[in-house]
Design a protein around this motif. Structure first.
Motif, PDB file in Angstrom:
ATOM      1  N   MET A 230      84.987 -77.407 118.084  1.00 43.38           N
ATOM      2  CA  MET A 230      84.995 -76.113 117.421  1.00 43.38           C
ATOM      3  C   MET A 230      86.177 -75.992 116.479  1.00 43.38           C
ATOM      4  O   MET A 230      86.440 -74.952 115.927  1.00 43.38           O
ATOM      5  CB  MET A 230      85.024 -75.051 118.522  1.00 43.38           C
ATOM      6  N   SER A 231      86.959 -77.070 116.378  1.00 42.87           N
ATOM      7  CA  SER A 231      88.133 -76.977 115.522  1.00 42.87           C
ATOM      8  C   SER A 231      87.782 -77.249 114.065  1.00 42.87           C
ATOM      9  O   SER A 231      88.425 -76.753 113.162  1.00 42.87           O
ATOM     10  CB  SER A 231      89.200 -77.951 115.984  1.00 42.87           C
ATOM     11  N   GLU A 232      86.754 -78.055 113.873  1.00 44.92           N
ATOM     12  CA  GLU A 232      86.396 -78.384 112.500  1.00 44.92           C
ATOM     13  C   GLU A 232      85.172 -77.585 112.084  1.00 44.92           C
ATOM     14  O   GLU A 232      84.242 -77.404 112.858  1.00 44.92           O
ATOM     15  CB  GLU A 232      86.076 -79.869 112.388  1.00 44.92           C
ATOM     16  N   VAL A 233      85.205 -77.146 110.901  1.00 48.57           N
ATOM     17  CA  VAL A 233      84.065 -76.358 110.418  1.00 48.57           C
ATOM     18  C   VAL A 233      83.587 -76.878 109.073  1.00 48.57           C
ATOM     19  O   VAL A 233      84.301 -77.524 108.339  1.00 48.57           O
ATOM     20  CB  VAL A 233      84.422 -74.860 110.273  1.00 48.57           C
TER      21      VAL A 233
ATOM     22  N   ARG B 198      68.072 -76.104 115.224  1.00 52.87           N
ATOM     23  CA  ARG B 198      68.944 -76.070 114.046  1.00 52.87           C
ATOM     24  C   ARG B 198      69.239 -74.639 113.608  1.00 52.87           C
ATOM     25  O   ARG B 198      70.292 -74.360 113.050  1.00 52.87           O
ATOM     26  CB  ARG B 198      68.292 -76.814 112.888  1.00 52.87           C
ATOM     27  N   ALA B 199      68.319 -73.774 113.856  1.00 54.59           N
ATOM     28  CA  ALA B 199      68.522 -72.385 113.456  1.00 54.59           C
ATOM     29  C   ALA B 199      69.394 -71.628 114.454  1.00 54.59           C
ATOM     30  O   ALA B 199      70.166 -70.747 114.059  1.00 54.59           O
ATOM     31  CB  ALA B 199      67.173 -71.696 113.316  1.00 54.59           C
ATOM     32  N   LEU B 200      69.256 -71.958 115.719  1.00 54.20           N
ATOM     33  CA  LEU B 200      69.920 -71.150 116.746  1.00 54.20           C
ATOM     34  C   LEU B 200      71.208 -71.755 117.290  1.00 54.20           C
ATOM     35  O   LEU B 200      72.198 -71.049 117.493  1.00 54.20           O
ATOM     36  CB  LEU B 200      68.954 -70.915 117.922  1.00 54.20           C
TER      37      LEU B 200
ATOM     38  N   ILE C 230      74.961 -70.067 118.268  1.00 57.22           N
ATOM     39  CA  ILE C 230      75.421 -69.850 119.653  1.00 57.22           C
ATOM     40  C   ILE C 230      76.775 -70.525 119.849  1.00 57.22           C
ATOM     41  O   ILE C 230      77.698 -69.958 120.430  1.00 57.22           O
ATOM     42  CB  ILE C 230      74.437 -70.456 120.674  1.00 57.22           C
ATOM     43  N   LEU C 231      76.860 -71.755 119.374  1.00 62.23           N
ATOM     44  CA  LEU C 231      78.090 -72.523 119.578  1.00 62.23           C
ATOM     45  C   LEU C 231      79.271 -71.872 118.859  1.00 62.23           C
ATOM     46  O   LEU C 231      80.385 -71.828 119.385  1.00 62.23           O
ATOM     47  CB  LEU C 231      77.888 -73.964 119.086  1.00 62.23           C
ATOM     48  N   GLN C 232      79.017 -71.339 117.695  1.00 60.30           N
ATOM     49  CA  GLN C 232      80.105 -70.695 116.949  1.00 60.30           C
ATOM     50  C   GLN C 232      80.580 -69.428 117.668  1.00 60.30           C
ATOM     51  O   GLN C 232      81.777 -69.188 117.788  1.00 60.30           O
ATOM     52  CB  GLN C 232      79.641 -70.347 115.534  1.00 60.30           C
TER      53      GLN C 232
ATOM     54  N   LEU D 200      75.463 -79.864 115.544  1.00 61.84           N
ATOM     55  CA  LEU D 200      74.189 -80.580 115.632  1.00 61.84           C
ATOM     56  C   LEU D 200      74.364 -82.024 116.093  1.00 61.84           C
ATOM     57  O   LEU D 200      73.433 -82.820 116.013  1.00 61.84           O
ATOM     58  CB  LEU D 200      73.476 -80.541 114.275  1.00 61.84           C
ATOM     59  N   ALA D 201      75.532 -82.334 116.616  1.00 62.84           N
ATOM     60  CA  ALA D 201      75.798 -83.719 117.023  1.00 62.84           C
ATOM     61  C   ALA D 201      74.886 -84.153 118.170  1.00 62.84           C
ATOM     62  O   ALA D 201      74.485 -85.314 118.246  1.00 62.84           O
ATOM     63  CB  ALA D 201      77.261 -83.860 117.436  1.00 62.84           C
ATOM     64  N   ASP D 202      74.559 -83.210 119.051  1.00 58.48           N
ATOM     65  CA  ASP D 202      73.725 -83.549 120.217  1.00 58.48           C
ATOM     66  C   ASP D 202      72.287 -83.075 120.039  1.00 58.48           C
ATOM     67  O   ASP D 202      71.575 -82.863 121.025  1.00 58.48           O
ATOM     68  CB  ASP D 202      74.324 -82.913 121.478  1.00 58.48           C
ATOM     69  N   GLU D 203      71.875 -82.915 118.812  1.00 58.96           N
ATOM     70  CA  GLU D 203      70.544 -82.354 118.565  1.00 58.96           C
ATOM     71  C   GLU D 203      69.441 -83.157 119.260  1.00 58.96           C
ATOM     72  O   GLU D 203      68.570 -82.584 119.928  1.00 58.96           O
ATOM     73  CB  GLU D 203      70.268 -82.288 117.066  1.00 58.96           C
TER      74      GLU D 203
END
Lengths: 203, 254
Positions: A1-4, A44-46, A50-52, B57-60
């Motif tokens: 989560m450090s790189e965006v 890819r959409a969700l 969520i992670l962010q 998306l690394a673990d997609e």
């Protein structure tokens, strides 16, 4: 989560927003039937959203909670009826409940009470070394929001911005009324403006 | 410059209108287009809205594979029309089955109860009721009062209180135990007849008749006492035994 990733409409994060209702329905029905391509579209959409969100409020456990949330969403597809905004609201509802469960378990497992726990982990704000005028990255921006605002204000702002949810959906997710959400977001924006002005003056 | 700052303060003191705030929170307002004093806020919110974790998306592949497996583990999804018809047919089948099962239970209960009543093993009240009902349709089953002695305690009481001995005692107990159906002791009646001749085995040649008579008297009186005179027990025995005068010196043998 450090790189965006920098802002880009071509980013998969934006794919959901570009999907029309008809396309959503065909993707949704195929995903419900277990077709990989459709589940991949939903993912890819969700998932980045969520992670962010979880990375902003619970950086250490974000990936695990996000994965659990994703599987819960897939498990609930059969019972879901609604549009893509409804599915997004459902996703963030599940994510937030997972987050609350995690914190509850953590609180039960703790032997020594803590005097105060900040719900958001402190993140670096925009430093004086950053070039004035250059747009901040998402990570820095989230850091500023979580460190400047109250937990309730930050939660509302993050759900609205990251989840792309309207006032009613956020109100339902956080368990309050729409008018309270409006009040919180107004205060949040004004507070952010004040903080940024102060930091700008310091630079 | 002072005028501009005053304007910013003035606008900041007032709240943003709902539409502007909504667009800003959606990351849809560029910093250059933001209201005075909010351009940096607009930039912050836009950065959050448009940025996503690089590793998101690394673990997609793994996560989507898990999702596919999860969906396939469930029952296959049918078209809604198929699901409706399947649910409807399941409903109608279950309704018919329930009626049939209910009917079978009732028939089974009737047949079973009638069989138990014919065997005479129902409780007295139920046996009486069944006997009464079945009697009306021409089926004879024993009434509750016709029950043979069913408990060992009852038979034991008869065995220890009766004055009859030998074949008579056995016949008496057997008769009570079988509800009068037993033919045991019929052979023994000859023995009783022979008792007077002193040929009955196990009986003293002389005192036997006296004993038999005494037993008959005592049995009759005991039964009479117990049944307030309605019981006929001992009558036969007293009749069958030869009329030999009772000897006071010969106490009845227990």
């Amino acid at each position: 989560m450090s790189e965006v990733v920098g802002s880009s409409r071509a980013d998969p994060f934006q794919a959901w927003r570009d999907v029309s209702d008809h396309e959503f329905e065909s993707v949704f029905l195929a995903a419900r039937d277990g077709q990989g391509w459709a589940l991949s579209e939903l993912y890819r959409a969700l998932f980045p959203r969520i992670l962010q969100y979880l990375g902003a409020v619970e950086p250490v456990e974000a990936e695990d909670v996000a994965c659990d949330t994703w599987l819960d969403v897939v498990d609930g597809l059969e019972r879901f009826h609604g549009d893509e905004a409804g599915l997004r609201a459902l996703t963030f509802t599940i994510a937030r409940r997972r987050l609350l469960d995690l914190r509850r378990r953590r609180a039960l497992g703790r032997t020594a009470p803590r005097s105060q726990e900040r719900p958001f982990e402190a993140r670096p704000t925009i430093g004086a070394d950053e070039t004035a005028g250059s747009p901040p990255g998402a990570d820095q921006a989230i850091g500023l929001i979580t460190s400047s605002l109250s937990p309730e204000e930050a939660d509302v702002v993050l759900l609205r911005v990251i989840g792309d949810l309207d006032v009613d959906a956020v109100a339902e997710i956080v368990g309050t009324g729409p008018s309270n959400v409006r009040l919180l977001q107004q205060r949040a924006v004004r507070r952010l403006a004040r903080v940024l002005e102060t930091e700008g003056a310091a630079r | 410059m002072n005028d501009r700052n005053d304007l910013v303060d003035e606008m900041r003191s007032g709240w943003l209108d709902t539409d502007t705030l909504d667009r800003m929170l959606a990351g849809g307002i560029h910093p250059d287009d933001a209201a005075p004093g909010y351009s940096e806020v607009a930039g912050i919110l836009m950065a959050v809205a448009e940025g996503s974790p690089r590793r998101a998306l690394a673990d997609e592949d793994a996560h989507v594979a898990l999702a596919v497996e999860l969906v396939q583990q469930r029952s296959p999804v049918l078209p809604s029309s198929d699901r409706r018809s399947r649910r409807r047919s399941r409903k109608s089948i279950s309704r018919g089955s329930r009626t049939k099962i209910g009917g079978l239970v009732v028939i089974g209960a009737l047949v079973g109860s009638t069989g138990l009543a014919a065997a005479g093993v129902l409780p007295d009240a139920a046996q009486d009721a069944f006997s009464h009902v079945l009697d009306k349709v021409g089926i004879t089953v024993p009434a509750g009062s016709d029950h043979p002695a069913s408990s060992g305690e009852e038979l034991s009481g008869i065995a220890t209180t009766t004055d009859a001995t030998g074949v008579e005692k056995g016949a008496e107990i057997s008769s009570v135990a079988s509800g009068g159906k037993s033919r045991a002791g019929q052979q023994g009646s000859a023995g009783i007849n022979h008792a007077g001749l002193g040929t009955s085995p196990g009986r003293p040649p002389n005192g036997g008749t006296g004993d038999a008579h005494g037993a008959g008297d005592r049995g009759t009186s005991t039964a009479d006492e117990a049944s307030s005179g309605r019981d006929g027990a001992g009558t036969d025995s007293a009749t069958v035994a030869p009329p030999v005068p009772t000897q006071a010196s010969n106490p009845p043998v227990h």
